[in-house]
Enzyme design. Sequence first.
Site, PDB file in Angstrom:
ATOM      1  CE  LYS A  64      -2.160  -0.755   3.909  1.00 22.18           C
ATOM      2  NZ  LYS A  64      -1.637  -2.048   4.340  1.00 22.18           N
ATOM      3  NE  ARG A 116       7.868  -3.358   4.950  1.00 22.02           N
ATOM      4  CZ  ARG A 116       6.623  -2.971   5.126  1.00 22.02           C
ATOM      5  NH1 ARG A 116       5.792  -2.915   4.094  1.00 22.02           N
ATOM      6  NH2 ARG A 116       6.186  -2.624   6.308  1.00 22.02           N
ATOM      7  NE  ARG A 174      -3.474  -0.694  10.266  1.00 25.39           N
ATOM      8  CZ  ARG A 174      -2.405  -0.192   9.664  1.00 25.39           C
ATOM      9  NH1 ARG A 174      -2.362   1.061   9.281  1.00 25.39           N
ATOM     10  NH2 ARG A 174      -1.367  -0.956   9.433  1.00 25.39           N
ATOM     11  NE  ARG A 193       6.946  -0.023   9.364  1.00 22.63           N
ATOM     12  CZ  ARG A 193       5.705  -0.063   8.936  1.00 22.63           C
ATOM     13  NH1 ARG A 193       5.394   0.495   7.780  1.00 22.63           N
ATOM     14  NH2 ARG A 193       4.770  -0.647   9.640  1.00 22.63           N
ATOM     15  NE  ARG A 207       2.966  -4.202  10.924  1.00 20.24           N
ATOM     16  CZ  ARG A 207       4.066  -4.055  10.163  1.00 20.24           C
ATOM     17  NH1 ARG A 207       5.229  -4.513  10.578  1.00 20.24           N
ATOM     18  NH2 ARG A 207       3.986  -3.436   9.015  1.00 20.24           N
TER      19      ARG A 207
HETATM   20  P1  AMP Z   1       1.612   0.981   8.756  1.00 20.58           P
HETATM   21  O1  AMP Z   1       2.742   1.916   8.479  1.00 20.58           O
HETATM   22  O2  AMP Z   1       0.344   1.363   8.064  1.00 20.58           O
HETATM   23  O3  AMP Z   1       1.982  -0.471   8.536  1.00 20.58           O
HETATM   24  O4  AMP Z   1       1.298   1.129  10.327  1.00 20.58           O
HETATM   25  C1  AMP Z   1       2.263   0.780  11.298  1.00 20.58           C
HETATM   26  C2  AMP Z   1       1.603   0.727  12.656  1.00 20.58           C
HETATM   27  O5  AMP Z   1       1.077   2.014  13.004  1.00 20.58           O
HETATM   28  C3  AMP Z   1       0.421  -0.219  12.792  1.00 20.58           C
HETATM   29  O6  AMP Z   1       0.819  -1.562  13.052  1.00 20.58           O
HETATM   30  C4  AMP Z   1      -0.327   0.396  13.980  1.00 20.58           C
HETATM   31  O7  AMP Z   1       0.308   0.104  15.202  1.00 20.58           O
HETATM   32  C5  AMP Z   1      -0.149   1.892  13.711  1.00 20.58           C
HETATM   33  N1  AMP Z   1      -1.227   2.431  12.854  1.00 20.58           N
HETATM   34  C6  AMP Z   1      -1.083   2.962  11.607  1.00 20.58           C
HETATM   35  N2  AMP Z   1      -2.266   3.355  11.113  1.00 20.58           N
HETATM   36  C7  AMP Z   1      -3.182   3.041  12.056  1.00 20.58           C
HETATM   37  C8  AMP Z   1      -4.600   3.178  12.129  1.00 20.58           C
HETATM   38  N3  AMP Z   1      -5.316   3.708  11.111  1.00 20.58           N
HETATM   39  N4  AMP Z   1      -5.220   2.763  13.252  1.00 20.58           N
HETATM   40  C9  AMP Z   1      -4.534   2.235  14.285  1.00 20.58           C
HETATM   41  N5  AMP Z   1      -3.199   2.048  14.286  1.00 20.58           N
HETATM   42  C10 AMP Z   1      -2.532   2.461  13.178  1.00 20.58           C
END
Ligand code: AMP
Length: 217
Positions: free
Chosen positions: A14, A127, A88, A161, A172
């Site tokens: 994404k 990554r 989410r 990360r 996740r």
């Molecule tokens: P991402 O970069 O989208 O993979 O997000 C990394 C982490 O950030 C996730 O595993 C959550 O802990 C937190 N996070 C990101 N976006 C959200 C969201 N919309 N709602 C809740 N937690 C989020």
Amino acid sequence: MAYFILLGPPGCGKGTQARRLSQSMGLIQVSTGDILRQAIADKTKTGLQAAEVMERGDLVSDEIVTALIAEKLENIGEQGVIFDGYPRTIPQAESLDQLLEKCGRAIDCALEMTVNEAILIERISGRFTCADCNEGYHDKFKPTKVDGQCDLCSGQEFKRRADDNAESVKQRLLEYHQKTTAIISYYQDRKLLRRVDGMASMDQVYADLESIIKTYC
Ligand code: AMP
């Protein structure tokens, strides 16, 4: 000016696709993951609250995320938006609808990238990104051409990360199934869902997303 959501499990690509679409289609990329990681780097109150939750692979609370989005939407102006990693949960999807309604806007299309989840752990675990220009790489699938040097900007510092390890990735994915898959039906019920094959090549996925987005712009 249209509003899009990219949906799919962690590691489906994404972020990469949203970044490319924002650059080529003039859309603003709104990634809650990026906003939260910036808050952690800036050591803000939100960042301090979110850091441990994120490292475990759990979801940050809906209240925190909705407050961040409300602030972001205030400063967006007239450009179109592509949301990535947000919403989410159902409460987040409902809050987003309310926030957009207040400014006379609405989601035009939610694009789901479908993938075979068996490959995700390997995809995510390797990554890394350039610390200077943010170009994304992968130990196995997309290494740098010259060892230790970014292909784009020649930067020599890279970051990984904190939550890109097997343990957090499993959590996740669990969170995705327990809380996020429900929003696929949320958008399907509203006739806003389109699907693309996220297992195709990166360029093909991009072309498929772009051709759908173009029909709205
Ligand atoms: P991402 O970069 O989208 O993979 O997000 C990394 C982490 O950030 C996730 O595993 C959550 O802990 C937190 N996070 C990101 N976006 C959200 C969201 N919309 N709602 C809740 N937690 C989020």
